[in-house]
Scaffold this motif. Structure first.
Motif, mmCIF file in Angstrom:
data_model
loop_
_atom_site.group_PDB
_atom_site.id
_atom_site.type_symbol
_atom_site.label_atom_id
_atom_site.label_comp_id
_atom_site.label_asym_id
_atom_site.label_seq_id
_atom_site.Cartn_x
_atom_site.Cartn_y
_atom_site.Cartn_z
ATOM 1 N N SER A 175 45.263 25.334 23.592
ATOM 2 C CA SER A 175 44.355 25.949 22.816
ATOM 3 C C SER A 175 43.659 27.108 23.593
ATOM 4 O O SER A 175 42.817 26.454 24.504
ATOM 5 N N TYR A 176 43.461 28.112 23.200
ATOM 6 C CA TYR A 176 42.576 29.410 23.832
ATOM 7 C C TYR A 176 41.586 29.658 23.153
ATOM 8 O O TYR A 176 41.449 29.823 21.928
ATOM 9 N N ILE A 177 40.297 29.212 23.708
ATOM 10 C CA ILE A 177 39.156 29.301 22.881
ATOM 11 C C ILE A 177 38.039 30.213 23.682
ATOM 12 O O ILE A 177 37.983 30.332 24.929
ATOM 13 N N ARG A 178 37.248 30.977 22.706
ATOM 14 C CA ARG A 178 36.291 31.828 23.143
ATOM 15 C C ARG A 178 34.898 31.411 22.460
ATOM 16 O O ARG A 178 34.786 31.408 21.266
ATOM 17 N N ILE A 179 33.854 31.132 23.355
ATOM 18 C CA ILE A 179 32.732 31.014 22.734
ATOM 19 C C ILE A 179 31.640 31.851 23.269
ATOM 20 O O ILE A 179 31.804 32.438 24.394
ATOM 21 N N LYS A 180 31.096 32.318 22.157
ATOM 22 C CA LYS A 180 30.187 33.473 22.252
ATOM 23 C C LYS A 180 28.681 33.037 22.035
ATOM 24 O O LYS A 180 28.115 32.106 21.472
ATOM 25 N N GLU A 181 27.874 33.459 23.027
ATOM 26 C CA GLU A 181 26.302 33.217 23.104
ATOM 27 C C GLU A 181 25.659 34.727 22.972
ATOM 28 O O GLU A 181 26.046 35.752 23.819
ATOM 29 N N VAL A 182 24.715 34.937 22.077
ATOM 30 C CA VAL A 182 23.747 36.258 22.367
ATOM 31 C C VAL A 182 22.559 35.813 22.937
ATOM 32 O O VAL A 182 21.745 34.862 22.682
ATOM 33 N N LYS A 183 22.503 36.725 24.026
ATOM 34 C CA LYS A 183 21.174 36.637 24.833
ATOM 35 C C LYS A 183 20.242 37.845 24.540
ATOM 36 O O LYS A 183 21.075 38.945 24.358
ATOM 37 N N ILE A 184 19.149 37.575 24.790
ATOM 38 C CA ILE A 184 18.024 38.635 24.777
ATOM 39 C C ILE A 184 17.829 39.183 25.959
ATOM 40 O O ILE A 184 17.925 38.628 27.181
ATOM 41 N N ASN A 185 18.011 40.685 26.271
ATOM 42 C CA ASN A 185 17.900 41.430 27.075
ATOM 43 C C ASN A 185 16.511 41.642 27.402
ATOM 44 O O ASN A 185 15.746 42.620 26.937
ATOM 45 N N ILE A 186 15.463 40.834 28.192
ATOM 46 C CA ILE A 186 14.304 40.621 28.329
ATOM 47 C C ILE A 186 13.778 42.074 29.064
ATOM 48 O O ILE A 186 12.712 42.596 28.648
ATOM 49 N N ILE A 187 14.485 42.395 30.046
ATOM 50 C CA ILE A 187 14.075 43.777 30.878
ATOM 51 C C ILE A 187 13.957 44.920 30.001
ATOM 52 O O ILE A 187 13.248 45.679 30.070
ATOM 53 N N THR A 188 15.084 44.913 29.225
ATOM 54 C CA THR A 188 15.072 46.118 28.298
ATOM 55 C C THR A 188 14.207 46.144 27.236
ATOM 56 O O THR A 188 13.319 47.412 26.931
ATOM 57 N N ILE A 189 13.697 44.917 26.854
ATOM 58 C CA ILE A 189 12.596 44.730 25.689
ATOM 59 C C ILE A 189 11.087 45.300 26.451
ATOM 60 O O ILE A 189 10.208 45.873 26.045
ATOM 61 N N LEU A 190 11.025 44.821 27.704
ATOM 62 C CA LEU A 190 9.588 45.130 28.478
ATOM 63 C C LEU A 190 9.507 46.450 28.689
ATOM 64 O O LEU A 190 8.511 46.904 28.561
#
Length: 279
Positions: free
Chosen positions: A245-260
């Motif tokens: 079973s080949y599984i890919r788990i995705k997490e969306v992270k906020i790019n704090i440096i870019t936002i700052l």
């Protein structure tokens, strides 16, 4: 790793009188400190037994230190859940082998009625399992305010072509199990997304009051989702050759440096605009 992980392995064995030891190879090194017996948690907790076997089980015999006997499927399936330890029963051991580990369960003391099956369950935890799998972060575009982090799990059972040559030679000398059913259950926080898998699966939210103790109260079980893959054969003489079973788990992270940087840029533009308007 996306989050702190562990791997629980449960094995149900029939005709235990024909077996002296059960050997399980895992493709990374572990020690006895990384292995925890889960039978001790199950033997005094009927609700947990029902949850693991997904059935209304009856406790037939309890009171011994080395396990509990239950029946399920309206009494047609009698199972002895064994406990494992290194000092008292001395029925589990681990050794390093070909960049991996062989976990051995001694079953000689566990002879039962042929109508009973034997069940063993243990947990692998700590740094070896936290490092298991691959993580890739998409940082190609520094101007995006968020980016994806993907964790890959390549879960395999009896994939002989992936085993070291020395281990394949050892398997030819030993008796292999005729595997009838494989259950693969993946638990993860609801904030993560199952992005890719090659097999059909079912899913459900975990009951908080049932699983919190089993997970050592280290996780908010009300926020966990369980994904279940299953492979089964019905023929008496045939077994499952391999499972993958080949599984890919995705997490969306906020790019704090870019936002700052964006916020700082807006502030600078605002200051300049005010100066120009005042001038």
């Amino acid at each position: 790793m996306l989050f702190r992980s562990f791997l629980d392995i449960g094995i149900k064995v029939e005709n235990i009188d024909d077996i002296e030891k059960v050997h399980i190879f895992i493709p990374f090194p572990v020690t006895s400190e990384n292995i925890e017996d889960m039978g001790i948690k199950m033997k005094d907790n009927r609700k947990l037994i029902n949850g693991i076997f997904n059935d209304d089980c009856e406790i037939k015999h309890n009171g011994s230190k080395n396990g509990v006997t239950i029946s399920r499927d309206n009494g047609n399936d009698v199972i002895k859940i064994h406990t494992l330890d290194y000092e008292y029963q001395k029925n589990i051991s681990v050794e390093l082998k070909d960049n991996g580990s062989i976990i051995s369960i001694d079953t000689k003391k566990d002879k039962r009625d042929k109508k009973e099956s034997s069940y063993y369950r243990f947990r692998i935890k700590g740094k070896p399992i936290n490092d298991f799998g691959k993580t890739k972060e998409d940082l190609d575009n520094p101007f995006k305010t968020s980016y994806e982090s993907n964790h890959i799990i390549d879960f395999r059972v009896n994939e002989k072509r992936a085993l070291p040559e020395n281990l394949n030679m050892l398997l030819q000398k030993e008796k292999l199990f005729n595997i009838k059913v494989i259950h693969f259950l993946l638990l993860m926080d609801i904030s993560y997304k199952l992005a890719c898998t090659g097999l059909d699966y079912s899913m459900r939210a975990l009951e908080d009051n049932l699983w919190s103790e089993y997970l050592d109260n280290e996780y908010e079980t009300g926020c966990l989702v369980g994904y279940h893959w299953k492979s089964k054969v019905n023929e008496i003489d045939k077994g499952i050759e391999n499972f993958n079973s080949y599984i890919r788990i995705k997490e969306v992270k906020i790019n704090i440096i870019t936002i700052l940087i964006y916020v700082l840029g807006v502030m600078i533009i605002g200051v300049i605009t005010s100066l120009i308007a005042g001038y």
